[in-house]
Scaffold this active site. Structure first.
Site, PDB file in Angstrom:
ATOM      1  N   ASN A   1     -35.709  26.497   6.180  1.00  0.00           N
ATOM      2  CA  ASN A   1     -35.302  26.015   7.335  1.00  0.00           C
ATOM      3  C   ASN A   1     -35.401  26.693   8.481  1.00  0.00           C
ATOM      4  O   ASN A   1     -35.669  28.055   8.182  1.00  0.00           O
ATOM      5  CB  ASN A   1     -33.899  25.431   7.322  1.00  0.00           C
ATOM      6  CG  ASN A   1     -33.619  24.329   6.434  1.00  0.00           C
ATOM      7  OD1 ASN A   1     -34.737  23.303   6.308  1.00  0.00           O
ATOM      8  ND2 ASN A   1     -32.462  24.060   6.069  1.00  0.00           N
TER       9      ASN A   1
ATOM     10  N   CYS B   1     -36.276  18.892   0.625  1.00  0.00           N
ATOM     11  CA  CYS B   1     -35.149  19.046   0.901  1.00  0.00           C
ATOM     12  C   CYS B   1     -34.108  18.157  -0.010  1.00  0.00           C
ATOM     13  O   CYS B   1     -34.870  17.529  -1.148  1.00  0.00           O
ATOM     14  CB  CYS B   1     -35.061  18.547   2.227  1.00  0.00           C
ATOM     15  SG  CYS B   1     -33.133  18.587   3.100  1.00  0.00           S
ATOM     16  N   HIS B   2     -32.861  18.102  -0.094  1.00  0.00           N
ATOM     17  CA  HIS B   2     -32.177  17.381  -0.980  1.00  0.00           C
ATOM     18  C   HIS B   2     -31.467  16.459  -0.164  1.00  0.00           C
ATOM     19  O   HIS B   2     -30.439  15.841  -0.794  1.00  0.00           O
ATOM     20  CB  HIS B   2     -31.276  18.349  -2.076  1.00  0.00           C
ATOM     21  CG  HIS B   2     -30.624  19.271  -1.204  1.00  0.00           C
ATOM     22  ND1 HIS B   2     -30.744  20.781  -1.482  1.00  0.00           N
ATOM     23  CD2 HIS B   2     -29.801  19.290  -0.038  1.00  0.00           C
ATOM     24  CE1 HIS B   2     -29.940  21.209  -0.622  1.00  0.00           C
ATOM     25  NE2 HIS B   2     -29.298  20.471  -0.007  1.00  0.00           N
TER      26      HIS B   2
ATOM     27  N   HIS C   1     -33.762  15.936   8.067  1.00  0.00           N
ATOM     28  CA  HIS C   1     -32.311  15.922   8.400  1.00  0.00           C
ATOM     29  C   HIS C   1     -32.089  14.789   9.488  1.00  0.00           C
ATOM     30  O   HIS C   1     -30.903  14.595   9.705  1.00  0.00           O
ATOM     31  CB  HIS C   1     -32.041  17.493   9.287  1.00  0.00           C
ATOM     32  CG  HIS C   1     -31.725  18.293   8.054  1.00  0.00           C
ATOM     33  ND1 HIS C   1     -31.291  19.371   8.249  1.00  0.00           N
ATOM     34  CD2 HIS C   1     -32.151  18.600   6.843  1.00  0.00           C
ATOM     35  CE1 HIS C   1     -31.139  20.275   7.267  1.00  0.00           C
ATOM     36  NE2 HIS C   1     -31.645  19.746   6.289  1.00  0.00           N
TER      37      HIS C   1
END
Length: 433
Positions: free
Chosen positions: A150, A171-172, A201
């Site tokens: 990030n 990303c998870h 996000h």
């Protein structure tokens, strides 16, 4: 002798993440004979990562070739895949990202993806990413970069603009969010289908179904009944107002918006954990020391498949087995009401042809609006790093929703000046001069 692709771990000293990804990769029989090339700038962390890799391979009965390098180019030479998980500046830089803005009244929770913390993490990481890209162009030009570092969108945007090496950001947050809200709605996660899209996000679950039936009404009922956990109240409030659930977590989203942290009583009402990442960073330092000691004592670790996409991409590209993952990719007519060229998170088909993003079309306008305010900051930050433009650092900070809701422009400028001075040589030359 290796019987599979070469996979290079950049920042392998992040040993917990390295362990999880190694466990995922070496569980596949088709990848059990690959070459694992570990790279880190810290000899102690690299040694620990190598010990972890050899222990993991032995425990799983796999037979990879394992290499450890302090020379990044040698680690990358001949690789088919590079996995990036670096943190430039480490814990000390993180403290600066929190401590200096706090002097100006700006409070953060995580500070690694958006906002002032995200901007300065990007500014010190993009120069290193550009060096990695140049190395890959010379020693493994056919490789793909799988980026976990990030701030995802800013780093990928800068990479799109400066390298021909393909990159997908991983990303998870989509898979974790859909599992969480399935639980809130009371339906089995393995029976749920969904569609998500947006930016990293700040992606949105656009369709959420159980056996073909919309289960957003069940999620709204959970909200009305007060069954959303106390650590997810920010996202619940955004869902109430916008009609769709946002990805990542409430602690992240609290600092992505102007509506929570700056206003009296909202931190307590929505259970916002100020300075959370500082605590996590301190815990990570202790966790590394504990893992190193555990390895040296010869004690075992638990290995279980993670929710990360990295191994699935490698397996699908090597075997042709098709899968759908969520990736952060260049917006080439994928989300049509977000700017062309920005970094978007969308479903991607993966097979022997590589990572193939899918077309989404327009996001609902309120969701596109929430995303665009961050896209503007991401573009200015990427331009600041690539062009060495101090002015664009000011502009990015000025447009950040949390900073704008916290302080006037003269204080934003002063805060940026102090952060630039503190980070010094870690930033691109044109910015610090």
């Amino acid at each position: 002798m290796s019987s599979g692709p070469k996979i290079t771990f950049i920042g392998a000293g992040s040993v917990v993440f390295t362990k999880n990804l190694l466990g995922d990769i070496l569980t596949f029989p088709e990848l059990a004979g690959c070459t694992i090339s570990l790279y880190d700038i810290d000899p102690e962390r690299l040694e620990t990562a190598e010990q972890m890799a050899r222990w993991t391979a032995q425990t799983l009965g796999a037979s990879p070739t394992i290499e450890a390098h302090l020379d990044r180019r040698e680690a990358l030479r001949g690789a088919s895949y590079a996995i990036n998980m670096i943190q430039v500046g480490g814990h000390a830089a993180t403290l600066l990202d929190f401590d200096i803005p706090r002097k100006y009244g700006l409070r953060q929770t995580i500070g690694d993806s958006h906002g002032i913390g995200g901007i300065f993490r990007a500014l010190r990481t993009i120069p290193v990413m550009r060096e990695i890209a140049r190395d890959m162009e010379e020693v493994c030009p056919g490789a793909i970069m799988l980026n976990y570092t990030n701030p995802m969108s800013m780093l990928c945007w800068a990479w799109f603009a400066s390298s021909r090496i393909p990159i997908v950001g991983l990303c998870h947050s989509v898979q974790y969010t859909t599992e969480q809200i399935s639980g809130y709605a009371g339906v089995p996660y393995d029976e749920v289908t969904y569609l998500g899209a947006g930016i990293n996000h700040v992606a949105w679950i656009l369709r959420f179904e159980h056996k073909g039936r919309d289960i957003y009404p069940l999620l709204r009922k959970a909200l009305e009944d007060g069954r959303i956990p106390q650590d997810d109240l920010v996202r619940a409030e955004l869902f109430r107002r916008l009609g769709y659930y946002v990805t990542e977590s409430s602690e992240h989203n609290a600092e992505y918006s102007a509506h929570f942290i700056p206003h009296p009583g909202q931190i307590e009402k929505f259970n916002v954990p100020i300075d959370e990442y500082i605590r996590r960073s301190e815990e990570n330092l202790q966790e590394f020391a504990d893992i190193r000691a555990q390895l040296q004592r010869g004690e075992p670790f638990e290995i279980e498949r993670s929710a990360e996409y990295g191994s699935l991409i490698i397996h699908s590209m090597e075997t042709g087995q098709p899968r759908v993952i969520y990736g952060n990719v260049r917006n080439d007519n994928l989300i049509t009401n977000l700017p062309t060229g920005c970094c978007v998170e969308v479903p991607c088909l993966v097979d022997k042809n590589g990572v193939q993003p899918t077309h989404i079309g327009d996001l609902p306008p309120q969701l596109a609006g929430m995303s665009r305010q961050h896209v503007a900051v991401q573009e200015l930050t990427a331009r600041a790093a690539l062009q060495g433009s101090r002015e664009h650092v000011y502009h990015a900070a000025m447009l950040d929703p949390l900073a704008a809701a916290t302080m006037p422009l003269d204080q934003i400028w002063a805060m940026v000046d102090e952060l630039i001075a503190a980070h010094g040589d870690a930033l691109p030359e044109g910015i610090r001069s």
